[in-house]
Motif scaffolding. Structure first.
Motif, PDB file in Angstrom:
ATOM      1  N   TYR A  53       1.592   4.833  -4.301  1.00 28.97           N
ATOM      2  CA  TYR A  53       2.090   3.905  -5.005  1.00 28.97           C
ATOM      3  C   TYR A  53       0.973   3.625  -6.061  1.00 28.97           C
ATOM      4  O   TYR A  53       1.119   3.084  -7.261  1.00 28.97           O
ATOM      5  CB  TYR A  53       2.148   2.421  -4.530  1.00 28.97           C
ATOM      6  CG  TYR A  53       3.468   2.558  -3.717  1.00 28.97           C
ATOM      7  CD1 TYR A  53       4.698   2.766  -4.165  1.00 28.97           C
ATOM      8  CD2 TYR A  53       3.493   2.308  -2.445  1.00 28.97           C
ATOM      9  CE1 TYR A  53       5.987   2.782  -3.519  1.00 28.97           C
ATOM     10  CE2 TYR A  53       4.668   2.312  -1.534  1.00 28.97           C
ATOM     11  CZ  TYR A  53       5.989   2.533  -2.227  1.00 28.97           C
ATOM     12  OH  TYR A  53       7.007   2.480  -1.478  1.00 28.97           O
TER      13      TYR A  53
ATOM     14  N   VAL B   5       5.258   0.244 -13.377  1.00 22.97           N
ATOM     15  CA  VAL B   5       4.665  -0.635 -12.725  1.00 22.97           C
ATOM     16  C   VAL B   5       5.212  -1.466 -11.918  1.00 22.97           C
ATOM     17  O   VAL B   5       4.964  -1.867 -10.793  1.00 22.97           O
ATOM     18  CB  VAL B   5       3.740  -1.218 -13.987  1.00 22.97           C
ATOM     19  CG1 VAL B   5       2.847  -2.388 -13.203  1.00 22.97           C
ATOM     20  CG2 VAL B   5       2.638  -0.409 -14.730  1.00 22.97           C
ATOM     21  N   ARG B   6       6.404  -1.896 -12.437  1.00 20.21           N
ATOM     22  CA  ARG B   6       7.163  -2.846 -11.462  1.00 20.21           C
ATOM     23  C   ARG B   6       7.571  -2.149 -10.131  1.00 20.21           C
ATOM     24  O   ARG B   6       7.724  -3.003  -9.045  1.00 20.21           O
ATOM     25  CB  ARG B   6       8.377  -3.243 -12.349  1.00 20.21           C
ATOM     26  CG  ARG B   6       9.733  -3.877 -11.479  1.00 20.21           C
ATOM     27  CD  ARG B   6       9.208  -5.270 -10.795  1.00 20.21           C
ATOM     28  NE  ARG B   6      10.235  -5.543 -10.029  1.00 20.21           N
ATOM     29  CZ  ARG B   6      10.496  -5.253  -8.835  1.00 20.21           C
ATOM     30  NH1 ARG B   6       9.718  -4.601  -8.226  1.00 20.21           N
ATOM     31  NH2 ARG B   6      11.526  -5.935  -7.924  1.00 20.21           N
TER      32      ARG B   6
ATOM     33  N   VAL C 165       1.552   3.361 -10.077  1.00 23.20           N
ATOM     34  CA  VAL C 165       1.037   2.181 -10.787  1.00 23.20           C
ATOM     35  C   VAL C 165      -0.055   2.572 -12.148  1.00 23.20           C
ATOM     36  O   VAL C 165       0.187   2.368 -13.339  1.00 23.20           O
ATOM     37  CB  VAL C 165       0.125   1.147 -10.199  1.00 23.20           C
ATOM     38  CG1 VAL C 165      -0.730   0.051 -11.102  1.00 23.20           C
ATOM     39  CG2 VAL C 165       1.073   0.436  -9.137  1.00 23.20           C
TER      40      VAL C 165
ATOM     41  N   LEU D  23       3.767  -1.766  -3.212  1.00 26.56           N
ATOM     42  CA  LEU D  23       2.382  -2.161  -2.733  1.00 26.56           C
ATOM     43  C   LEU D  23       2.701  -3.517  -1.856  1.00 26.56           C
ATOM     44  O   LEU D  23       1.819  -4.015  -1.135  1.00 26.56           O
ATOM     45  CB  LEU D  23       1.401  -2.505  -3.794  1.00 26.56           C
ATOM     46  CG  LEU D  23       1.013  -1.123  -4.253  1.00 26.56           C
ATOM     47  CD1 LEU D  23       0.097  -1.271  -5.706  1.00 26.56           C
ATOM     48  CD2 LEU D  23       0.279  -0.355  -3.237  1.00 26.56           C
ATOM     49  N   MET D  24       3.599  -4.395  -2.569  1.00 25.84           N
ATOM     50  CA  MET D  24       3.910  -5.894  -2.058  1.00 25.84           C
ATOM     51  C   MET D  24       4.885  -5.861  -0.769  1.00 25.84           C
ATOM     52  O   MET D  24       5.455  -6.759  -0.433  1.00 25.84           O
ATOM     53  CB  MET D  24       4.601  -6.662  -2.957  1.00 25.84           C
ATOM     54  CG  MET D  24       3.466  -6.923  -4.403  1.00 25.84           C
ATOM     55  SD  MET D  24       1.979  -7.991  -3.567  1.00 25.84           S
ATOM     56  CE  MET D  24       2.612  -9.488  -3.238  1.00 25.84           C
TER      57      MET D  24
ATOM     58  N   SER E  39       6.353   0.552  -8.496  1.00 24.79           N
ATOM     59  CA  SER E  39       5.169   0.601  -7.683  1.00 24.79           C
ATOM     60  C   SER E  39       4.408  -0.729  -7.181  1.00 24.79           C
ATOM     61  O   SER E  39       4.291  -0.679  -5.983  1.00 24.79           O
ATOM     62  CB  SER E  39       4.151   1.332  -8.427  1.00 24.79           C
ATOM     63  OG  SER E  39       4.654   2.528  -9.059  1.00 24.79           O
ATOM     64  N   VAL E  40       4.546  -1.540  -7.859  1.00 26.15           N
ATOM     65  CA  VAL E  40       3.896  -2.771  -7.280  1.00 26.15           C
ATOM     66  C   VAL E  40       5.131  -3.573  -6.231  1.00 26.15           C
ATOM     67  O   VAL E  40       4.370  -4.155  -5.482  1.00 26.15           O
ATOM     68  CB  VAL E  40       3.880  -4.074  -8.379  1.00 26.15           C
ATOM     69  CG1 VAL E  40       3.403  -5.660  -8.005  1.00 26.15           C
ATOM     70  CG2 VAL E  40       2.623  -3.670  -9.538  1.00 26.15           C
TER      71      VAL E  40
ATOM     72  N   LYS F  46       0.635   4.320   1.457  1.00 28.42           N
ATOM     73  CA  LYS F  46       0.842   3.621   0.245  1.00 28.42           C
ATOM     74  C   LYS F  46       0.021   4.231  -0.774  1.00 28.42           C
ATOM     75  O   LYS F  46      -0.037   3.641  -1.965  1.00 28.42           O
ATOM     76  CB  LYS F  46       0.431   2.341   0.556  1.00 28.42           C
ATOM     77  CG  LYS F  46       1.705   1.420   1.277  1.00 28.42           C
ATOM     78  CD  LYS F  46       1.102  -0.038   1.241  1.00 28.42           C
ATOM     79  CE  LYS F  46       2.491  -0.897   1.854  1.00 28.42           C
ATOM     80  NZ  LYS F  46       2.246  -2.298   1.894  1.00 28.42           N
TER      81      LYS F  46
END
Length: 288
Positions: free
Chosen positions: A73, A192-193, A77, A199-200, A195-196, A70
């Protein structure tokens, strides 16, 4: 390997930044300045991608039993945040020129240098996207799409400034810079969207899940009764799948284990990098 691709990206990004800075100094064009400022983001992003890829390649350890994949990511970001910052800086430089446009000089050589930089970036974007798909690397893929956007931006700037040159309509210079800023801002939010989402623990795409379900159904062959609680997630170059497999009560542990092994091999062949976890349940757990 992915790390070599990241080193290549950093080297080309530095070269392209030098060429675009030279084009700006030769012309004084704020549109070419905006193009050069975006390349500073490319350099920072390439460096961040390199560091993230090196960290992501570390094997699992006691504190990270699922590995470090991870980490990529975080690079993506950071790249998105840097892109947004570059867009704001470009807008700051362009707005005063919009009210007071000035003639540009040295455009012939400056545009030629900028065109050379755009050509190098186009080759780099193709290379990064190819290697990103090959290694299933979010960092390389994000870097590749960023560089591709930079190429399109550069071509737009070259066309616009080239039109301003013979017409004397110098307001095109700051107008193009503001359009570049808007495009970069949109790209930054998109990075950003995405990559987040990683991460989520965002699940795989509907198309990928459909491929997984197809492989499972093709290999059950009446030996299992049901599959339920199928879950997926992505972590950098790896994807994770888990599901419950309901088998007939008469099936032995050895037979169930053999069936799971077959399913795992078939799924990993269909989607390289997929980590599969199967929980076997008896017939009494059937939900259908």
């Amino acid at each position: 390997m992915a790390e070599r691709a990241a080193w290549a990206s950093l080297a080309v990004a530095l070269l392209v930044l030098g060429l675009k800075a030279l084009a700006y100094f030769l012309t004084g064009s704020v549109a070419l300045l905006s193009d050069a400022l975006e390349s500073t983001v490319n350099v920072a992003a390439a460096l961040a991608a390199l560091l993230a890829i090196r960290l992501a390649q570390k094997p699992p350890d006691e504190t990270h039993p699922f590995g470090h994949t991870k980490a990529e990511y975080f690079s993506a970001v950071l790249e998105g945040v840097l892109v947004v910052g570059a867009a704001l800086l470009i807008a700051k430089e362009a707005l005063p020129r919009l009210l007071r446009p000035i003639p540009l000089e040295g455009l012939g050589l400056g545009l030629g240098v900028s065109l050379l930089a755009a050509g190098l970036n186009a080759l780099l974007a193709y290379f990064l996207l190819r290697e990103g798909r090959r290694h299933r690397s979010p960092a390389l893929t994000a870097d590749g799409y960023h560089v591709l956007s930079d190429v399109l931006t550069s071509l737009g700037v070259l066309v616009g400034v080239g039109l301003a040159w013979p017409t004397g309509f110098w307001v095109l210079d700051p107008l193009l810079a503001l359009l570049v800023a808007g495009n970069i801002l949109l790209m930054g939010f998109r990075l950003v969207r995405q990559s987040v989402g990683g991460l989520m623990d965002e699940g795989l795409s509907p198309e990928e899940v459909e491929r997984i379900q197809g492989v499972i159904q093709a290999h059950l062959r009446g030996r299992a009764l049901e599959v339920h609680d199928l879950k997926t997630r992505r972590a950098g170059p790896k994807s994770f799948l888990e599901f419950h497999l309901v088998v007939p009560g008469r099936m032995s542990v050895e037979e169930a284990h053999r069936l799971c092994d077959e399913l795992e091999r078939a799924l990993e062949a269909e989607m390289p990098g997929l980590v599969v976890t199967i929980h076997v349940e008896p017939e009494s757990e059937r939900q259908a």
